[in-house]
Design a protein around this motif. Structure first.
Motif, PDB file in Angstrom:
ATOM      1  N   GLN A   4       0.812  -1.216   0.000  1.00 34.23           N
ATOM      2  CA  GLN A   4       0.000   0.000   0.000  1.00 34.23           C
ATOM      3  C   GLN A   4       0.849   1.272   0.000  1.00 34.23           C
ATOM      4  O   GLN A   4       0.327   2.364  -0.241  1.00 34.23           O
ATOM      5  CB  GLN A   4      -0.925   0.014   1.235  1.00 34.23           C
ATOM      6  CG  GLN A   4      -0.267   0.416   2.553  1.00 34.23           C
ATOM      7  CD  GLN A   4       0.603  -0.663   3.163  1.00 34.23           C
ATOM      8  OE1 GLN A   4       0.739  -1.766   2.620  1.00 34.23           O
ATOM      9  NE2 GLN A   4       1.187  -0.354   4.316  1.00 34.23           N
ATOM     10  N   GLY A   5       2.129   1.131   0.248  1.00 30.66           N
ATOM     11  CA  GLY A   5       3.029   2.284   0.260  1.00 30.66           C
ATOM     12  C   GLY A   5       3.257   2.812   1.659  1.00 30.66           C
ATOM     13  O   GLY A   5       2.359   2.781   2.507  1.00 30.66           O
ATOM     14  N   THR A   6       4.467   3.307   1.899  1.00 29.52           N
ATOM     15  CA  THR A   6       4.802   3.923   3.176  1.00 29.52           C
ATOM     16  C   THR A   6       5.588   5.207   2.910  1.00 29.52           C
ATOM     17  O   THR A   6       6.498   5.219   2.079  1.00 29.52           O
ATOM     18  CB  THR A   6       5.580   2.952   4.082  1.00 29.52           C
ATOM     19  OG1 THR A   6       5.794   3.543   5.366  1.00 29.52           O
ATOM     20  CG2 THR A   6       6.924   2.547   3.479  1.00 29.52           C
ATOM     21  N   GLN A   7       5.229   6.269   3.608  1.00 28.81           N
ATOM     22  CA  GLN A   7       5.841   7.573   3.370  1.00 28.81           C
ATOM     23  C   GLN A   7       7.197   7.664   4.070  1.00 28.81           C
ATOM     24  O   GLN A   7       7.314   7.364   5.267  1.00 28.81           O
ATOM     25  CB  GLN A   7       4.937   8.697   3.878  1.00 28.81           C
ATOM     26  CG  GLN A   7       5.508  10.097   3.732  1.00 28.81           C
ATOM     27  CD  GLN A   7       5.592  10.549   2.286  1.00 28.81           C
ATOM     28  OE1 GLN A   7       4.637  10.390   1.518  1.00 28.81           O
ATOM     29  NE2 GLN A   7       6.730  11.127   1.905  1.00 28.81           N
ATOM     30  N   VAL A   8       8.189   8.105   3.321  1.00 33.36           N
ATOM     31  CA  VAL A   8       9.504   8.427   3.876  1.00 33.36           C
ATOM     32  C   VAL A   8       9.766   9.903   3.602  1.00 33.36           C
ATOM     33  O   VAL A   8       9.737  10.341   2.445  1.00 33.36           O
ATOM     34  CB  VAL A   8      10.617   7.572   3.251  1.00 33.36           C
ATOM     35  CG1 VAL A   8      11.990   8.066   3.690  1.00 33.36           C
ATOM     36  CG2 VAL A   8      10.428   6.108   3.629  1.00 33.36           C
TER      37      VAL A   8
END
Length: 121
Positions: A113-117
């Protein structure tokens, strides 16, 4: 059913480190390629790093020497250790796994689902 779930993103200062994890679960027979992609606002999604079932790795040029991809086949998990982070590394990071399900003869691409960096002072 197969699911791929990422974890480990967040906010870090320039020069800092983060470790991303991505675990696949469900009716899995084998996983050929595990990889990480990233997408910054207004840009296309690009490959960051990938690793084959045999341990062969490939990296995007701008992360060579700073990022390390690894996998734990027993846990169906891929990791991305990110060191010496720069503001230009800021993006949503997506896990991608090429998985063959139980009872299937072909591999299918699965995305997390994606992860913010975010790298910022």
């Amino acid at each position: 059913q197969v699911q791929v779930v990422e974890s480990g993103g967040g906010l870090v200062q320039p020069g800092g480190s983060l470790r991303l994890s991505c675990a696949a679960s469900g009716s899995i027979s084998s996983i050929y390629i595990m990889g990480w992609y990233r997408q910054a606002p207004g840009k296309q999604r690009d490959m960051v790093a990938q690793i084959t079932s045999g341990g062969i790795t490939d990296y995007e040029d701008s992360v060579k020497g700073r990022f390390t991809i690894s996998r734990d086949n027993a846990k169906n998990t891929v990791y991305l250790q990110m060191n010496s982070l720069k503001p230009e590394d800021t993006a949503v990071y997506y896990c991608n796994q090429l998985i063959r399900s139980l009872g299937s003869s072909r591999y299918t691409n699965y995305w997390g689902q994606g992860t913010q960096v975010t790298v910022s002072s």
